[in-house]
Structure formats: C-alpha cells, structure tokens
Scaffold this motif. Sequence first.
Motif, PDB file in Angstrom:
ATOM      1  N   UNK A 147       0.505  -1.072   0.049  1.00  0.00           N
ATOM      2  CA  UNK A 147       0.012  -0.092   0.231  1.00  0.00           C
ATOM      3  C   UNK A 147       0.907   1.229  -0.473  1.00  0.00           C
ATOM      4  N   UNK A 148       0.342   2.338  -1.418  1.00  0.00           N
ATOM      5  CA  UNK A 148       0.681   3.407  -0.598  1.00  0.00           C
ATOM      6  C   UNK A 148       0.832   4.213   0.333  1.00  0.00           C
ATOM      7  N   UNK A 149       1.662   3.869   1.797  1.00  0.00           N
ATOM      8  CA  UNK A 149       1.087   4.594   2.611  1.00  0.00           C
ATOM      9  C   UNK A 149       2.340   6.158   3.404  1.00  0.00           C
ATOM     10  N   UNK A 150       2.123   7.073   3.760  1.00  0.00           N
ATOM     11  CA  UNK A 150       3.085   8.038   3.783  1.00  0.00           C
ATOM     12  C   UNK A 150       2.524   7.765   5.988  1.00  0.00           C
ATOM     13  N   UNK A 151       4.114   8.599   6.282  1.00  0.00           N
ATOM     14  CA  UNK A 151       3.326   9.050   7.714  1.00  0.00           C
ATOM     15  C   UNK A 151       2.973  10.049   8.373  1.00  0.00           C
ATOM     16  N   UNK A 152       2.283  10.816   7.341  1.00  0.00           N
ATOM     17  CA  UNK A 152       0.791  11.999   7.585  1.00  0.00           C
ATOM     18  C   UNK A 152       0.259  11.036   7.179  1.00  0.00           C
ATOM     19  N   UNK A 153      -0.563   9.901   6.923  1.00  0.00           N
ATOM     20  CA  UNK A 153      -1.259   9.412   6.755  1.00  0.00           C
ATOM     21  C   UNK A 153      -1.553   9.337   8.331  1.00  0.00           C
ATOM     22  N   UNK A 154      -1.602   8.938   9.013  1.00  0.00           N
ATOM     23  CA  UNK A 154      -1.604   8.523  10.618  1.00  0.00           C
ATOM     24  C   UNK A 154      -1.714   9.852  11.115  1.00  0.00           C
ATOM     25  N   UNK A 155      -2.573   9.742  12.486  1.00  0.00           N
ATOM     26  CA  UNK A 155      -2.391  11.002  13.723  1.00  0.00           C
ATOM     27  C   UNK A 155      -2.511   9.828  14.842  1.00  0.00           C
ATOM     28  N   UNK A 156      -2.149  10.339  15.825  1.00  0.00           N
ATOM     29  CA  UNK A 156      -2.050   9.547  17.530  1.00  0.00           C
ATOM     30  C   UNK A 156      -2.834  10.092  18.328  1.00  0.00           C
ATOM     31  N   UNK A 157      -3.603   9.016  19.523  1.00  0.00           N
ATOM     32  CA  UNK A 157      -4.485   9.686  20.598  1.00  0.00           C
ATOM     33  C   UNK A 157      -3.748   8.835  21.683  1.00  0.00           C
ATOM     34  N   UNK A 158      -3.986   9.465  22.302  1.00  0.00           N
ATOM     35  CA  UNK A 158      -3.925   8.521  23.853  1.00  0.00           C
ATOM     36  C   UNK A 158      -5.576   8.272  24.434  1.00  0.00           C
ATOM     37  N   UNK A 159      -6.142   7.241  24.090  1.00  0.00           N
ATOM     38  CA  UNK A 159      -6.713   6.667  24.615  1.00  0.00           C
ATOM     39  C   UNK A 159      -7.085   6.070  26.305  1.00  0.00           C
ATOM     40  N   UNK A 160      -6.362   6.330  27.152  1.00  0.00           N
ATOM     41  CA  UNK A 160      -6.629   5.588  28.063  1.00  0.00           C
ATOM     42  C   UNK A 160      -8.090   5.514  28.722  1.00  0.00           C
ATOM     43  N   UNK A 161      -8.138   4.679  29.518  1.00  0.00           N
ATOM     44  CA  UNK A 161      -9.112   4.963  30.678  1.00  0.00           C
ATOM     45  C   UNK A 161      -8.492   5.284  32.001  1.00  0.00           C
ATOM     46  N   UNK A 162      -9.842   5.142  33.180  1.00  0.00           N
ATOM     47  CA  UNK A 162      -9.072   5.541  34.591  1.00  0.00           C
ATOM     48  C   UNK A 162      -8.373   4.400  34.848  1.00  0.00           C
ATOM     49  N   UNK A 163      -8.562   3.098  33.954  1.00  0.00           N
ATOM     50  CA  UNK A 163      -7.760   1.967  34.734  1.00  0.00           C
ATOM     51  C   UNK A 163      -6.261   1.561  34.239  1.00  0.00           C
ATOM     52  N   UNK A 164      -6.249   3.028  33.906  1.00  0.00           N
ATOM     53  CA  UNK A 164      -4.719   3.109  33.239  1.00  0.00           C
ATOM     54  C   UNK A 164      -3.770   4.654  33.457  1.00  0.00           C
ATOM     55  N   UNK A 165      -2.547   3.684  34.601  1.00  0.00           N
ATOM     56  CA  UNK A 165      -2.372   4.949  35.426  1.00  0.00           C
ATOM     57  C   UNK A 165      -1.506   5.225  35.142  1.00  0.00           C
TER      58      UNK A 165
END
Length: 187
Positions: free
Chosen positions: A54-72
Amino acid sequence: KVKAAFAGNSHLLPGEKIMTLTVQKGVRQINFQAPALVIGNLPIELNATTGPYHDQRPDDFTYEIVSSAAYTGEAVLSGEGNRILTPVKVGYIQLKAVLAETDLYQGGEKVISKEIRKGRPVISFANFETAIGAPSTNLHATAYEGAEFFYTVVGNNAGHVNLSGEGNKNMTPVLPGTVTLRAFLPE
C-alpha cells in the motif's frame, strides 16, 4: 458496467450479458508497535505502517492517547499528527493510531497498550579538590531539572569531611586525604 458478448457460431446464436460491477475502497492492515517507553529517555516518534503493498505516508496517520481511568501511566503527544510521544508518568497507557481515509482506501485505527517504566537517570558528580581551612562547599550533582540529591560519605577514607544542611549537601573539610562521597537520588 461490464458487457460480455458472444458473436455466435454455427450452433449458437449471438448473445450478450451486461452486469454491474461495484469496486469498493480497499482495506489496509495497520501495523502499530511502539518501542519501550522509559521515563527520562528522549521522546520517540510513533510510526504506524500499513501492509507492504500500500502507498502509505507517515502523514496518513495521527495518534491519540485513549487511556481510561484503569490506565495509570501518562504521556504527552506533540508534533505534526501527534507523532512525538514523551513519557511522563510510570504505568500503562493506551495509544491509538488513526489512519486517514484516501480516495482508494478506507480509514482505520489500531489501539495498543504500552507500559511506561522507570528510567535510570544519568547523574553527573565530578571529582574536585579542596583544602583544610577552605570555606564549606555545596556539593552539586546533576541529573535532570529539579533533582534533589542526598549525599553521604562511603568507604574507608584517609581524609574526613563533615556533611550538613539539607540533603547533606554542605561539605566542610576536616582531615586531609581522599574522601569518597556518594550522591543519591531518592525515588
């Protein structure tokens, strides 16, 4: 639409058939891993990818932190597409790589869990010389901004010093000779 035609022959009459073919957007497999996350290490660049065809470039992705309260754990994302991750607090976090939709491929996402571990700070504490009768010296080890050290005398020493003050950082020479000092960074 696709048309199939038969010109006919000595046994069959000519004929044709028309069908509708729908081409859907492709689906890309997301590969997302992150290296070890350690407090005090340099920030890392997150780098999710898609399959090799696949033709994939780094700018095709964005990142998020999706931790809930269980993640410290705790981390900070920065830079274009939130690709730069800086670990802040020991524990576990969840990260999500979000793949942008294109004209040819569907978008998608992948979530991973990562542990942020304690790091080992790099401590600087240089040798120096002083003399009997010299004024008291504040010992000064460094590691990171805000590091608070505690100092002790260790080993069998030919010389002698007195340590006093907050964290024993004030050193006064008492007897000439070599003295081994330890700079300790408590948790």
